[in-house]
Design a protein around this motif. Structure first.
Motif, PDB file in Angstrom:
ATOM      1  N   MET A   1       0.447  -1.128  -0.123  1.00  0.00           N
ATOM      2  CA  MET A   1      -0.309  -0.258   0.302  1.00  0.00           C
ATOM      3  C   MET A   1       1.590   1.607   0.613  1.00  0.00           C
ATOM      4  O   MET A   1       2.347   1.483   0.996  1.00  0.00           O
ATOM      5  CB  MET A   1      -0.941  -0.231   1.540  1.00  0.00           C
ATOM      6  N   ASP A   2       0.455   2.076  -1.438  1.00  0.00           N
ATOM      7  CA  ASP A   2       1.297   3.002  -0.913  1.00  0.00           C
ATOM      8  C   ASP A   2       0.341   4.712  -1.064  1.00  0.00           C
ATOM      9  O   ASP A   2       0.272   4.875  -2.439  1.00  0.00           O
ATOM     10  CB  ASP A   2       2.341   3.525  -2.169  1.00  0.00           C
ATOM     11  N   ILE A   3      -0.052   4.828  -0.530  1.00  0.00           N
ATOM     12  CA  ILE A   3      -0.967   6.344  -0.470  1.00  0.00           C
ATOM     13  C   ILE A   3      -0.009   7.097   0.560  1.00  0.00           C
ATOM     14  O   ILE A   3      -0.710   9.115   0.006  1.00  0.00           O
ATOM     15  CB  ILE A   3      -2.339   6.392   0.182  1.00  0.00           C
ATOM     16  N   GLY A   4       1.145   7.772  -0.041  1.00  0.00           N
ATOM     17  CA  GLY A   4       2.156   8.042   0.477  1.00  0.00           C
ATOM     18  C   GLY A   4       1.899   8.661   2.413  1.00  0.00           C
ATOM     19  O   GLY A   4       2.834   9.827   2.913  1.00  0.00           O
ATOM     20  N   ILE A   5       1.072   7.735   2.730  1.00  0.00           N
ATOM     21  CA  ILE A   5       1.474   7.292   4.766  1.00  0.00           C
ATOM     22  C   ILE A   5       2.675   6.753   4.697  1.00  0.00           C
ATOM     23  O   ILE A   5       2.000   5.287   4.115  1.00  0.00           O
ATOM     24  CB  ILE A   5       0.116   7.896   5.165  1.00  0.00           C
ATOM     25  N   SER A   6       3.491   6.477   5.902  1.00  0.00           N
ATOM     26  CA  SER A   6       4.470   5.789   6.333  1.00  0.00           C
ATOM     27  C   SER A   6       3.071   4.305   6.377  1.00  0.00           C
ATOM     28  O   SER A   6       1.900   4.614   7.500  1.00  0.00           O
ATOM     29  CB  SER A   6       5.186   5.105   6.684  1.00  0.00           C
ATOM     30  N   GLU A   7       3.881   3.239   6.788  1.00  0.00           N
ATOM     31  CA  GLU A   7       2.998   1.971   7.553  1.00  0.00           C
ATOM     32  C   GLU A   7       2.737   2.413   9.130  1.00  0.00           C
ATOM     33  O   GLU A   7       1.885   2.571   9.890  1.00  0.00           O
ATOM     34  CB  GLU A   7       3.181   0.287   7.111  1.00  0.00           C
ATOM     35  N   ALA A   8       3.963   2.704   9.419  1.00  0.00           N
ATOM     36  CA  ALA A   8       4.055   3.374  10.839  1.00  0.00           C
ATOM     37  C   ALA A   8       2.842   4.420  11.524  1.00  0.00           C
ATOM     38  O   ALA A   8       2.445   4.229  12.092  1.00  0.00           O
ATOM     39  CB  ALA A   8       5.435   3.542  11.346  1.00  0.00           C
ATOM     40  N   ASP A   9       2.812   5.242  10.475  1.00  0.00           N
ATOM     41  CA  ASP A   9       1.800   6.425  10.796  1.00  0.00           C
ATOM     42  C   ASP A   9       0.292   6.295  10.158  1.00  0.00           C
ATOM     43  O   ASP A   9      -0.511   6.069  11.068  1.00  0.00           O
ATOM     44  CB  ASP A   9       2.455   7.565   9.964  1.00  0.00           C
ATOM     45  N   ARG A  10       0.672   4.880   9.258  1.00  0.00           N
ATOM     46  CA  ARG A  10      -1.629   4.820   9.418  1.00  0.00           C
ATOM     47  C   ARG A  10      -1.732   3.616  10.341  1.00  0.00           C
ATOM     48  O   ARG A  10      -2.709   3.961  10.609  1.00  0.00           O
ATOM     49  CB  ARG A  10      -0.812   4.178   8.177  1.00  0.00           C
ATOM     50  N   LYS A  11      -0.746   2.997  10.591  1.00  0.00           N
ATOM     51  CA  LYS A  11      -0.638   2.144  11.884  1.00  0.00           C
ATOM     52  C   LYS A  11      -0.874   3.117  13.017  1.00  0.00           C
ATOM     53  O   LYS A  11      -2.271   2.696  14.036  1.00  0.00           O
ATOM     54  CB  LYS A  11       0.615   1.674  12.325  1.00  0.00           C
ATOM     55  N   LYS A  12      -0.746   4.165  13.468  1.00  0.00           N
ATOM     56  CA  LYS A  12      -0.512   4.875  14.898  1.00  0.00           C
ATOM     57  C   LYS A  12      -1.531   5.585  14.834  1.00  0.00           C
ATOM     58  O   LYS A  12      -2.715   5.771  15.669  1.00  0.00           O
ATOM     59  CB  LYS A  12       0.096   6.056  14.842  1.00  0.00           C
ATOM     60  N   ILE A  13      -2.427   6.233  13.471  1.00  0.00           N
ATOM     61  CA  ILE A  13      -3.685   6.604  13.503  1.00  0.00           C
ATOM     62  C   ILE A  13      -5.056   5.532  13.181  1.00  0.00           C
ATOM     63  O   ILE A  13      -5.655   6.157  13.395  1.00  0.00           O
ATOM     64  CB  ILE A  13      -3.671   7.846  11.537  1.00  0.00           C
ATOM     65  N   ALA A  14      -4.311   4.788  12.696  1.00  0.00           N
ATOM     66  CA  ALA A  14      -5.745   3.370  12.898  1.00  0.00           C
ATOM     67  C   ALA A  14      -5.970   3.127  13.989  1.00  0.00           C
ATOM     68  O   ALA A  14      -7.167   2.974  14.601  1.00  0.00           O
ATOM     69  CB  ALA A  14      -5.642   2.430  12.072  1.00  0.00           C
ATOM     70  N   GLU A  15      -5.120   3.211  14.851  1.00  0.00           N
ATOM     71  CA  GLU A  15      -5.112   2.252  16.338  1.00  0.00           C
ATOM     72  C   GLU A  15      -5.892   3.863  17.365  1.00  0.00           C
ATOM     73  O   GLU A  15      -6.928   3.901  17.962  1.00  0.00           O
ATOM     74  CB  GLU A  15      -3.895   2.319  17.038  1.00  0.00           C
ATOM     75  N   GLY A  16      -5.376   5.075  16.381  1.00  0.00           N
ATOM     76  CA  GLY A  16      -5.953   6.262  17.450  1.00  0.00           C
ATOM     77  C   GLY A  16      -7.979   6.357  17.221  1.00  0.00           C
ATOM     78  O   GLY A  16      -8.288   6.685  18.147  1.00  0.00           O
ATOM     79  N   LEU A  17      -7.801   6.509  15.603  1.00  0.00           N
ATOM     80  CA  LEU A  17      -9.090   5.802  15.089  1.00  0.00           C
ATOM     81  C   LEU A  17      -9.983   4.883  15.965  1.00  0.00           C
ATOM     82  O   LEU A  17     -10.897   4.939  15.779  1.00  0.00           O
ATOM     83  CB  LEU A  17      -9.564   5.845  13.503  1.00  0.00           C
ATOM     84  N   SER A  18      -9.003   3.637  16.072  1.00  0.00           N
ATOM     85  CA  SER A  18      -9.854   2.260  16.849  1.00  0.00           C
ATOM     86  C   SER A  18     -10.373   2.300  18.333  1.00  0.00           C
ATOM     87  O   SER A  18     -11.365   2.492  18.176  1.00  0.00           O
ATOM     88  CB  SER A  18      -8.768   1.513  16.638  1.00  0.00           C
ATOM     89  N   ALA A  19      -9.538   3.333  18.855  1.00  0.00           N
ATOM     90  CA  ALA A  19     -10.998   4.267  20.288  1.00  0.00           C
ATOM     91  C   ALA A  19     -11.153   5.360  20.123  1.00  0.00           C
ATOM     92  O   ALA A  19     -12.474   4.801  20.394  1.00  0.00           O
ATOM     93  CB  ALA A  19      -9.069   5.087  21.200  1.00  0.00           C
TER      94      ALA A  19
END
Length: 154
Positions: A1-19
């Motif tokens: 996946m390459d949308i211009g956001i690193s996997e690590a950042d996408r993971k942090k954002i997804a975790e925050g959105l999950s909360a």
């Protein structure tokens, strides 16, 4: 996946959105419960207000979950996951109408705090779609909390 956001950042954002999804679901459920069970002299106005609020909240759940999916991660979707991720506690019993309003103010504010906490991560990752989602959610939760608080003023 390459949308211009690193996997690590996408993971942090997804975790925050999950909360945020967990708090949003708890808020939805609380509001719907109170809609069903409110009584007293404010019944008509609170019953209708709570319906508007839980309907808006229900629609927001999909937006949040689909953003998590767009970032490449599974969205949580069980009570067990929501209980682990969320900050809003369930309400025991059926409170009186004024207490329902107080509890909803606290839950709206908690959900706003959860959304706001994610902003620095989203900003640093240059994730405009998630920022738009968070800005919209903050506007709605803060306005709803204000409207509910106004019911408690004498």
């Amino acid at each position: 996946m390459d949308i211009g956001i690193s996997e690590a950042d996408r993971k942090k954002i997804a975790e925050g959105l999950s909360a945020l999804l967990a708090d949003s679901y708890a808020l939805y459920l609380m509001t719907h419960n109170f809609h069903w069970n409110v009584t007293g002299p404010q019944f008509n106005s609170l019953h209708a207000m709570f319906m508007d609020q839980y309907t808006e909240q229900w629609n927001a759940l999909d937006v949040i979950a689909e953003r998590i999916r767009a970032l490449g991660f599974p969205a949580p979707g069980t009570y067990k996951e929501f209980a682990k991720l969320g900050s809003i506690q369930e309400v025991d019993g059926v409170p009186k109408a004024d207490e329902m309003v107080r509890l909803l103010v606290a839950a709206q504010e908690a959900t706003a705090r959860t959304a706001r906490k994610l902003i620095p991560t989203v900003d640093a990752a240059n994730d405009q779609p998630t920022m738009d989602l968070l800005t919209t959610r903050l506007d709605i939760h803060e306005k709803t909390a204000w409207m509910l608080r106004s019911l408690l003023e004498e």
